[in-house]
Design an enzyme around this catalytic site. Structure first.
Site: not given
Length: 252
Positions: A7, A211
């Site tokens: 990230e 998700d």
């Protein structure tokens, strides 16, 4: 701040003159981005690790604002994979000191919800909306198709944090029952928000939905981070900094 190396990688690639400073076993990268003085750091995973990192950022580097980016599992019915959530408030979903205090309330703070900074969050939400207007510019059409991303949206609302990776339908349904307004779940944000409240420093959290935090959770989590979430984070932060007023405040 980000919890995972993937990230943070895209951000560091855009800071060619950064200097590494090691504190508390963590590498803090100090440099400039879009004309602003910036400190970037990998917090590690979980609330304690994130709180430690945030405290160092505030004590050692004296940052004037703190932004946490990364991924989260979607909880709100309208929140889909590939969307972005900008937190208005954050709650520790695993905080329970009852019966001494109400469930989710942090003892001696008199609150369960720690607000993000309205101005900072609003600017980041605007930047996110600008980025997501043309997502293929940042991800490419092939990546959008690969992860079945269609017309990603920006949401603002409650983000919940806990020291548990939520990846089953039973767990996500329990969270929705306990915290029905929660948009997404992750593992660090609420702890950092609490630290920033203690220090009176503006805080914001921007999370890409990887998700649905249930039995259908993403099977290739790392690939999603590398190909989608990290690029979104980089683009949103870059857009935000480019539009930010004249330098003078250190940021993360």
């Amino acid at each position: 701040m980000s919890a995972l190396h993937e990230e943070l990688a895209a951000v560091l690639a855009d800071m060619p003159n950064e200097q590494r400073v090691k504190v508390a076993g963590r590498d803090f990268w100090v440099g400039h981005w879009q004309g602003h003085a910036v400190v970037a750091v990998l917090s590690r995973i979980g609330k304690v690790a994130a709180a430690t990192t945030a405290t160092v950022m505030l004590e050692r580097f004296g940052v004037g604002a703190l932004v946490f980016t990364g991924v989260a599992g979607g909880l709100g019915p309208q929140v889909r994979v590939g969307d972005v959530v900008v937190a208005n408030g954050l709650v520790q979903h695993d905080m329970d000191a009852s019966p001494l205090f109400p469930r989710h309330e942090v003892p001696l703070y008199g609150r369960a919800v720690f607000d993000s900074d309205a101005h900072l969050s609003g600017a980041l939400a605007t930047a996110a909306q600008q980025v997501l207007q043309v997502p293929e510019r940042h991800l490419g059409s092939a990546t959008l198709a690969q992860f079945h991303l269609h017309a990603p949206q920006v949401h603002r609302g409650l983000l919940v944090s806990g020291d548990r990776f939520v990846s089953t339908t039973a767990e996500s349904e329990a969270l929705r029952s306990a915290l029905p307004t929660a948009l997404a779940v992750e593992m660090e944000g609420a702890a950092v928000a609490q630290v920033c409240l203690d220090y009176g420093v503006p805080f914001a959290a921007v999370r890409t939905i990887s998700d649905r935090a249930d039995d259908t959770a993403h099977t290739d989590f790392n690939r999603f981070i590398a190909q989608v979430a990290s690029r979104y984070s980089h683009a949103i932060l870059s857009q935000w900094l480019a539009q930010r007023p004249a330098p003078g405040v250190r940021l993360t």
